[in-house]
Motif scaffolding. Structure first.
Motif, PDB file in Angstrom:
ATOM      1  N   ASP A   1     -12.666  14.028 -25.379  1.00  0.00           N
ATOM      2  CA  ASP A   1     -12.222  13.330 -26.584  1.00  0.00           C
ATOM      3  C   ASP A   1     -11.577  14.340 -27.525  1.00  0.00           C
ATOM      4  OD1 ASP A   1     -12.492  12.318 -29.440  1.00  0.00           O
ATOM      5  OD2 ASP A   1     -13.103  10.537 -28.329  1.00  0.00           O
ATOM      6  N   LYS A   2     -10.262  14.208 -27.747  1.00  0.00           N
ATOM      7  CA  LYS A   2      -9.551  15.168 -28.580  1.00  0.00           C
ATOM      8  C   LYS A   2     -10.047  15.164 -30.028  1.00  0.00           C
ATOM      9  CE  LYS A   2      -5.222  15.194 -25.956  1.00  0.00           C
ATOM     10  NZ  LYS A   2      -3.750  14.917 -26.012  1.00  0.00           N
ATOM     11  N   LYS A   3     -10.332  13.970 -30.558  1.00  0.00           N
ATOM     12  CA  LYS A   3     -10.754  13.875 -31.955  1.00  0.00           C
ATOM     13  C   LYS A   3     -12.079  14.591 -32.181  1.00  0.00           C
ATOM     14  CE  LYS A   3      -8.388   9.512 -32.990  1.00  0.00           C
ATOM     15  NZ  LYS A   3      -8.556   8.097 -33.424  1.00  0.00           N
ATOM     16  N   GLN A   4     -13.010  14.403 -31.232  1.00  0.00           N
ATOM     17  CA  GLN A   4     -14.322  15.040 -31.369  1.00  0.00           C
ATOM     18  C   GLN A   4     -14.356  16.445 -30.773  1.00  0.00           C
ATOM     19  OE1 GLN A   4     -17.827  12.428 -30.619  1.00  0.00           O
ATOM     20  NE2 GLN A   4     -16.327  10.881 -29.964  1.00  0.00           N
ATOM     21  N   ASP A   5     -13.291  16.784 -30.022  1.00  0.00           N
ATOM     22  CA  ASP A   5     -13.203  18.078 -29.357  1.00  0.00           C
ATOM     23  C   ASP A   5     -14.420  18.345 -28.473  1.00  0.00           C
ATOM     24  OD1 ASP A   5     -12.093  20.505 -28.590  1.00  0.00           O
ATOM     25  OD2 ASP A   5     -13.046  21.606 -30.236  1.00  0.00           O
ATOM     26  N   LYS A   6     -14.783  17.323 -27.704  1.00  0.00           N
ATOM     27  CA  LYS A   6     -15.892  17.503 -26.776  1.00  0.00           C
ATOM     28  C   LYS A   6     -15.822  16.438 -25.684  1.00  0.00           C
ATOM     29  CE  LYS A   6     -19.408  14.801 -29.272  1.00  0.00           C
ATOM     30  NZ  LYS A   6     -20.771  14.859 -29.868  1.00  0.00           N
ATOM     31  N   VAL A   7     -16.609  16.661 -24.639  1.00  0.00           N
ATOM     32  CA  VAL A   7     -16.674  15.713 -23.536  1.00  0.00           C
ATOM     33  C   VAL A   7     -17.700  14.634 -23.888  1.00  0.00           C
ATOM     34  CG1 VAL A   7     -17.177  15.417 -21.089  1.00  0.00           C
ATOM     35  CG2 VAL A   7     -16.063  17.507 -21.892  1.00  0.00           C
ATOM     36  N   VAL A   8     -17.270  13.369 -23.827  1.00  0.00           N
ATOM     37  CA  VAL A   8     -18.135  12.249 -24.185  1.00  0.00           C
ATOM     38  C   VAL A   8     -18.125  11.221 -23.056  1.00  0.00           C
ATOM     39  CG1 VAL A   8     -17.720  12.564 -26.650  1.00  0.00           C
ATOM     40  CG2 VAL A   8     -16.269  10.987 -25.340  1.00  0.00           C
ATOM     41  N   GLU A   9     -19.078  10.325 -23.073  1.00  0.00           N
ATOM     42  CA  GLU A   9     -19.114   9.272 -22.060  1.00  0.00           C
ATOM     43  C   GLU A   9     -17.917   8.342 -22.255  1.00  0.00           C
ATOM     44  OE1 GLU A   9     -22.240   6.118 -20.000  1.00  0.00           O
ATOM     45  OE2 GLU A   9     -22.924   7.515 -21.544  1.00  0.00           O
ATOM     46  N   ALA A  10     -17.214   8.072 -21.171  1.00  0.00           N
ATOM     47  CA  ALA A  10     -15.994   7.269 -21.237  1.00  0.00           C
ATOM     48  C   ALA A  10     -16.328   5.783 -21.330  1.00  0.00           C
ATOM     49  CB  ALA A  10     -15.132   7.526 -20.016  1.00  0.00           C
ATOM     50  N   LYS A  11     -15.650   5.088 -22.227  1.00  0.00           N
ATOM     51  CA  LYS A  11     -15.819   3.641 -22.384  1.00  0.00           C
ATOM     52  C   LYS A  11     -14.619   2.865 -21.863  1.00  0.00           C
ATOM     53  CE  LYS A  11     -19.727   4.342 -24.486  1.00  0.00           C
ATOM     54  NZ  LYS A  11     -21.006   4.077 -23.766  1.00  0.00           N
TER      55      LYS A  11
END
Length: 455
Positions: free
Chosen positions: A287-297
């Motif tokens: 996730d570019k906005k959060q600058d981290k890897v997140v669970e994909a929805k």
């Protein structure tokens, strides 16, 4: 991508997972005589030590160390890898956790979304019908999909990506072309090409059935005249429809009866079902906005499907879930030229046909992972598999005629008939892992350790 796939026999599969695979990682076995090990095995069972399989253990540890670091660096929460040679498991490894923040270590029987690793399985279904004489490679697709008789071909588009001019097809695409992505169909995975934009607008991959997918596809022009270019496409979903039409059975049922069931791929299908839903690994994305890897929805601008339920459309191009062990059985069947455990799926000649480049000499590929090389010069494409024509020219270490592909969530595999080995890797991260391509690294680190291919 090159640089870089349920039912009653679950207990049997669990026993297979526990016994031979555990021994591959723990107690060393007595070396197997080179002559015996050089004979391809009909079954995928038991294990070989790296030495007996021709590998230098210290060099092979580089592969393990690299994959472990991918996890410790936080690129993915966990993964599984399986390397087999001569029908025996050399390494079957698990790394990390099921998910970020999870306390559960990655199990060997985790279920993964294999996305485009569904395509070779669909190709095998097609070849089963090919062997029954129900279609031929140079048949026009319109013989089986008459809805495509009036397809147009895009000629030009304006600056906004709106198609401004189309022309008639010079001829319909052939079956050979839909099995090698040279028919001209779009996909809709991106929206840079005007045809792909229409695939998204018409939600071709979100259709309620395979026939509805065909109807929506028929409303969209081809990207180019059939046979004149290569572009990754929805052609394998079209193949799923053709399997359904020629067999008279739902696509998933045909796969279960003719591929998954016979190969004892007990955790492979278009859904997990409620009982196995908890075994489906979560899928992640950066996730570019959060600058981290997140669970994909979402995936490709659509909501992530609920894999606990049967899908509305059984996508032969990307809809299957599977396990490392299940996909390994599929790979061993291909490596055995069509049979496994005494069950024959295809003839040797049909597997060889799938492993033969069919891309015309005049077709160049802009993005196939081979830096724009002609497909026929180094990296070719057969029938729903990528094929290495000249691995050294392509800059890789695997054997000639290696078959491979990968999936959108980072899964990958290759099948090397020259060295009688295959490799399956499973992760769940969309859009790449934020570093070196794992499929490419796995190849390099596997073959740099294969010092005695004659064994």
């Amino acid at each position: 991508m090159h640089r870089r796939a349920y039912f009653a026999a679950a207990l049997s599969a669990a026993l297979l997972l526990q016994a031979p695979f555990a021994s591959a990682q723990t107690a060393a076995q007595a070396p197997v005589k080179a002559k015996a090990a050089a004979t391809p095995r009909a079954a995928l069972s038991g294990s070989l030590t790296p030495e007996a399989a021709g590998f230098d253990p210290a060099r092979l540890k580089r592969l393990d160390d690299y994959m472990a670091k991918v996890v410790t660096d936080g690129r993915v929460p966990g993964m599984t890898t399986l390397l087999a040679r001569h029908g025996k498991v050399v390494e079957y490894k698990t790394y990390g956790k099921v998910g970020f923040g999870s306390g559960q270590a990655m199990p060997k029987d985790e279920i993964f979304r294999i996305y485009s690793m569904s395509k070779p399985l669909t190709g095998v279904a097609m070849m089963i019908l090919f062997e029954q004489g129900k279609w031929r490679l140079d048949d026009p697709v319109t013989r089986y999909v008459p809805e495509f008789k009036n397809l147009k071909v895009m000629v030009s588009a304006d600056a906004d990506g709106k198609i401004t001019k189309v022309e008639d097809m010079k001829r319909p695409p052939t079956m050979r072309e839909i099995m090698s992505h040279t028919a001209g169909f779009g996909y809709g995975l991106g929206d840079e090409h005007p045809v792909d934009k229409l695939y998204r607008e018409k939600k071709v991959l979100g259709a309620g059935s395979l026939h509805e997918m065909i109807e929506r596809t028929a409303e969209i022009p081809l990207m180019f005249q059939p046979g004149t270019n290569w572009s990754y496409s929805s052609a394998v979903d079209i193949q799923g429809y053709i399997v359904e039409k020629l067999s008279g059975k739902p696509f998933g049922q045909f796969l279960q009866e003719n591929v998954f069931g016979p190969l004892k791929m007990v955790d492979t299908g278009f859904s997990t079902g409620p009982a196995k839903a908890a075994r489906l690994a979560p899928v992640y994305a950066y996730d570019k906005k959060q600058d981290k890897v997140v669970e994909a929805k979402t995936i490709f601008s659509s909501d992530m499907p609920d894999y606990s339920k049967p899908p509305r459309m059984e996508s032969g191009g990307g809809g299957l879930v599977s396990t490392t062990w299940d996909y390994a059985r599929f790979c061993q069947m291909i490596l055995n030229k069509g049979q496994l455990d005494g069950v024959r799926i295809l003839s040797p000649a049909s597997v060889e046909l799938m492993d033969t480049n069919v891309i015309p000499r005049n077709v160049l590929v802009n993005s196939n992972g081979s830096v724009g090389l002609r497909f026929n010069e180094a990296v070719g494409f057969g029938l729903d598999f990528m094929v290495d024509n000249d691995p050294r020219k392509a800059g890789s270490l695997e054997g000639k005629n290696t078959m491979s592909w990968g999936g959108a969530a980072g899964t990958w595999f290759w099948i090397d008939p020259t060295n009688d080995l295959f490799f399956v890797g499973m992760i769940q991260r969309l859009g790449g892992t934020g570093g070196d391509d794992l499929g490419t690294m796995a190849r390099t680190l596997t073959y740099q350790a294969l010092l005695h291919p004659e064994k």
